[in-house]
Design an enzyme around this catalytic site. Sequence first.
Site, short mmCIF file in Angstrom:
data_model
loop_
_atom_site.label_atom_id
_atom_site.label_comp_id
_atom_site.label_asym_id
_atom_site.label_seq_id
_atom_site.Cartn_x
_atom_site.Cartn_y
_atom_site.Cartn_z
N CYS B 186 17.37 6.23 2.49
CA CYS B 186 18.32 7.24 2.97
C CYS B 186 19.71 7.00 2.39
CB CYS B 186 18.39 7.21 4.50
SG CYS B 186 16.85 7.73 5.25
N CYS B 242 -10.24 -1.62 2.67
CA CYS B 242 -8.87 -1.86 3.12
C CYS B 242 -8.71 -3.33 3.51
CB CYS B 242 -8.53 -0.97 4.31
SG CYS B 242 -6.91 -1.35 5.01
#
Lengths: 85, 340
Positions: B186, B242
Amino acid sequence: MKVRIPSPLVSYTHKREVDAEGRTLGELLGDLDQRYPGLRFRMIDEQGALRPHMRMFVNGEQVRELSIQLRSSDEVQFIQALSGG
Amino acid sequence: MPDFTRRFERQTRFAPLGKQGQARLCDSRVLLVGCGALGGALAQSLVRSGVGELVLVDRDLVEESNLPRQVLFEERHARESTPKVQAAAETLARIGGPTALELHATHLDESNAEELSEDCDLVLDGTDNLATRYLLNDLAVQSSTPWIYGGVVGSGGLVLAVLPGKGPCLRCLFPEPAPQGSLETCETAGVLQPAVALVAALQAGLALRLLAGPPLEKTQLFELDAWEPRTRALTIERDPNCPCCSKRDFPFLNDAQPHRAVRLCGRNTVQVRGARGETDLAGLERSLAGVARSLQRNELLLRFEVDEGRITVFPDGRALVEGTEDVGRALALYDRYLGR
């Protein structure tokens, strides 16, 4: 075809949804890079592999290979892991 | 406890929640990691909805640039550099209601994550970095606790509810963390408040559903945008290979991590170690252009200045954060600008 760009890479395209062409995802990325220079390198590494924080979807389903065939009616979406919050 | 029947009358009238769902909500304990933009909106939503216990963890201080999107903070908090958990608790206390708050002004890491999440029914992600999210994913899958990932950059966001044993986890989607310096944050790519609000609203809705409603039939990855308005549900599958939810290897939680940050005595500087080897200094320089001042790069380092101080990053991911002696603050700045 319509291509949705990850929000962090909008600095290259100035919009989330852009048009690009290609018979495969690999070609599509080449075309995107012609239109928006530097964009491909943010998605694909020096070895030609998808970067680990980038994922690809065609018509809402995840795909893993850049060689996958595309039709002009397909909608392609790239997702990037988002770190902000 | 006082009777809150009237307070929650409108939401208990919503049939799928009802009084029974409200009672389940009041019996729930939730760990919320981070109480900035996403975390503040999530805390407000859960307190107003009447969750029983909310454990708030945040390591950072309120700053002026937080005010456009961090809904629990005011100018006074920024002027006084109030710890975010303290400022959040003040605002949440004014809302009132049955929620008991437990505050931790600390950096959640592998040394305290299990203790902080003890007896929690749900873990909510209000963090600002991916390193902590990989840790939360390990923590949640190992303990079979649901967690809800939310991420925002620019005008866009992602939400994924991870239901261990039932659907994909964060590492089914992104198996390995990105190299340091390769991700926009951000700070480098900007962020809009409505994007935060969209993501937090969807996370909070999923939280209510998981805590108080009937089970979700499937999980999807939600992609949202507040500037070119659109929401999209994307299908992702569990990865049979995974490393986390299939092979049950939890390195972010269990591998001994040497201390990431140390104070350098008398220098008003904290040294932060990178978590993952080499750093892409050239990529980092590109993302910081226009954000940081006095950018200098050579093969040995990248140095830049931001309002909070000066940061020097080395190719091995180590950084010197000048202008603070607070380890939590230095880690927050490192994650903010290096995009972990």
